[in-house]
Scaffold this active site. Structure first.
Site, PDB file in Angstrom:
ATOM      1  N   ASP A 195      40.598 -32.790  42.984  1.00 42.17           N
ATOM      2  CA  ASP A 195      39.445 -33.499  42.441  1.00 42.17           C
ATOM      3  C   ASP A 195      38.351 -32.462  42.160  1.00 42.17           C
ATOM      4  OD1 ASP A 195      38.313 -32.939  44.883  1.00 42.17           O
ATOM      5  OD2 ASP A 195      38.010 -35.032  45.482  1.00 42.17           O
ATOM      6  N   CYS A 232      41.630 -31.608  47.777  1.00 41.87           N
ATOM      7  CA  CYS A 232      40.386 -32.363  47.635  1.00 41.87           C
ATOM      8  C   CYS A 232      39.477 -31.878  48.769  1.00 41.87           C
ATOM      9  CB  CYS A 232      40.622 -33.869  47.635  1.00 41.87           C
ATOM     10  SG  CYS A 232      41.278 -34.570  49.168  1.00 41.87           S
ATOM     11  N   THR A 258      38.987 -32.885  51.883  1.00 45.41           N
ATOM     12  CA  THR A 258      39.713 -32.786  53.151  1.00 45.41           C
ATOM     13  C   THR A 258      41.207 -32.543  52.971  1.00 45.41           C
ATOM     14  OG1 THR A 258      40.123 -35.151  53.103  1.00 45.41           O
ATOM     15  CG2 THR A 258      38.116 -34.412  54.256  1.00 45.41           C
ATOM     16  N   HIS A 305      61.517 -28.178  58.085  1.00 47.02           N
ATOM     17  CA  HIS A 305      62.008 -29.386  58.770  1.00 47.02           C
ATOM     18  C   HIS A 305      61.861 -30.657  57.943  1.00 47.02           C
ATOM     19  CE1 HIS A 305      61.937 -27.789  63.202  1.00 47.02           C
ATOM     20  NE2 HIS A 305      62.599 -26.987  62.361  1.00 47.02           N
ATOM     21  N   HIS A 336      67.832 -31.932  60.317  1.00 45.14           N
ATOM     22  CA  HIS A 336      66.588 -32.262  59.620  1.00 45.14           C
ATOM     23  C   HIS A 336      66.870 -33.039  58.334  1.00 45.14           C
ATOM     24  CE1 HIS A 336      64.624 -29.804  62.542  1.00 45.14           C
ATOM     25  NE2 HIS A 336      65.365 -28.750  62.206  1.00 45.14           N
TER      26      HIS A 336
HETATM   27  C1  RB5 Z   1      35.086 -36.435  47.489  1.00 46.83           C
HETATM   28  O1  RB5 Z   1      33.749 -36.456  47.835  1.00 46.83           O
HETATM   29  C2  RB5 Z   1      35.962 -36.527  48.719  1.00 46.83           C
HETATM   30  O2  RB5 Z   1      35.940 -37.814  49.225  1.00 46.83           O
HETATM   31  C3  RB5 Z   1      37.357 -36.085  48.402  1.00 46.83           C
HETATM   32  O3  RB5 Z   1      37.342 -34.777  47.917  1.00 46.83           O
HETATM   33  C4  RB5 Z   1      38.353 -36.083  49.545  1.00 46.83           C
HETATM   34  O4  RB5 Z   1      37.849 -35.387  50.653  1.00 46.83           O
HETATM   35  C5  RB5 Z   1      38.966 -37.358  49.930  1.00 46.83           C
HETATM   36  O5  RB5 Z   1      39.906 -37.436  50.731  1.00 46.83           O
END
Ligand code: RB5
Length: 149
Positions: A12, A69, A71, A102, A137
């Site tokens: 993103d 993204c 996280t 695995h 596996h």
């Molecule tokens: C965007 O602000 C954020 O929500 C996205 O990059 C991500 O972390 C979502 O899982």
């Protein structure tokens, strides 16, 4: 060893810069980076980008996918909705190696707001340098795949 050397990359808006650095890194390693964007910084929802990258892997066009993204979590969830995709979020090299050895993962997800660039590139290397071990596996991966039917 696979002959398909294409790796699809997507993210993103949060991870454009790191994604482009990973594209250059894997290109230098002899892979073909298929970077499907986005390239502009406007806010854009991660599910569509995770799904688009996953389709490129599920279709066989690309051998692996690397997605990012903030996280790594949301875009991973979207990718795993596509049949045939096994994507894990990795924040360390051990996990990146293990999801290949695995779990026969075909996609790697990372969080740009969690990792620095150096560690992210090491995680990419660990993922790409490891091979699926098969054996017991494979039985377990088959069980995962059967849940899609
Ligand atoms: C965007 O602000 C954020 O929500 C996205 O990059 C991500 O972390 C979502 O899982």
């Amino acid at each position: 060893m696979t002959t398909n050397k294409r790796i699809v990359l997507s993210s993103d808006h949060a991870a454009i810069d790191l994604r482009q650095k990973i594209a250059a890194h894997i290109t230098a390693r002899g892979w073909e980076a298929v970077d499907i964007g986005p390239t502009t910084p406007e806010s854009t929802p991660y599910p569509q980008h995770g799904a688009a990258a996953a389709q490129a892997v599920a279709s066989g066009e690309c051998r692996f996918g690397i997605i990012l993204c903030g996280t790594g979590q949301g875009i991973m969830m979207a990718a795993n909705k596509v049949k045939g995709i096994r994507c894990g979020v990795c924040m360390d090299t051990f996990s990146a190696r293990m999801i290949r050895q695995h779990n026969d993962a075909n996609m790697l997800s990372m969080g740009v707001r969690v990792l620095g660039e150096g560690l992210a590139l090491d995680i990419v290397d660990a993922f790409l340098d490891a091979d699926f071990e098969g054996g017991r596996h494979a039985t377990r991966v088959d069980m995962i795949n059967a849940m899609e039917d």
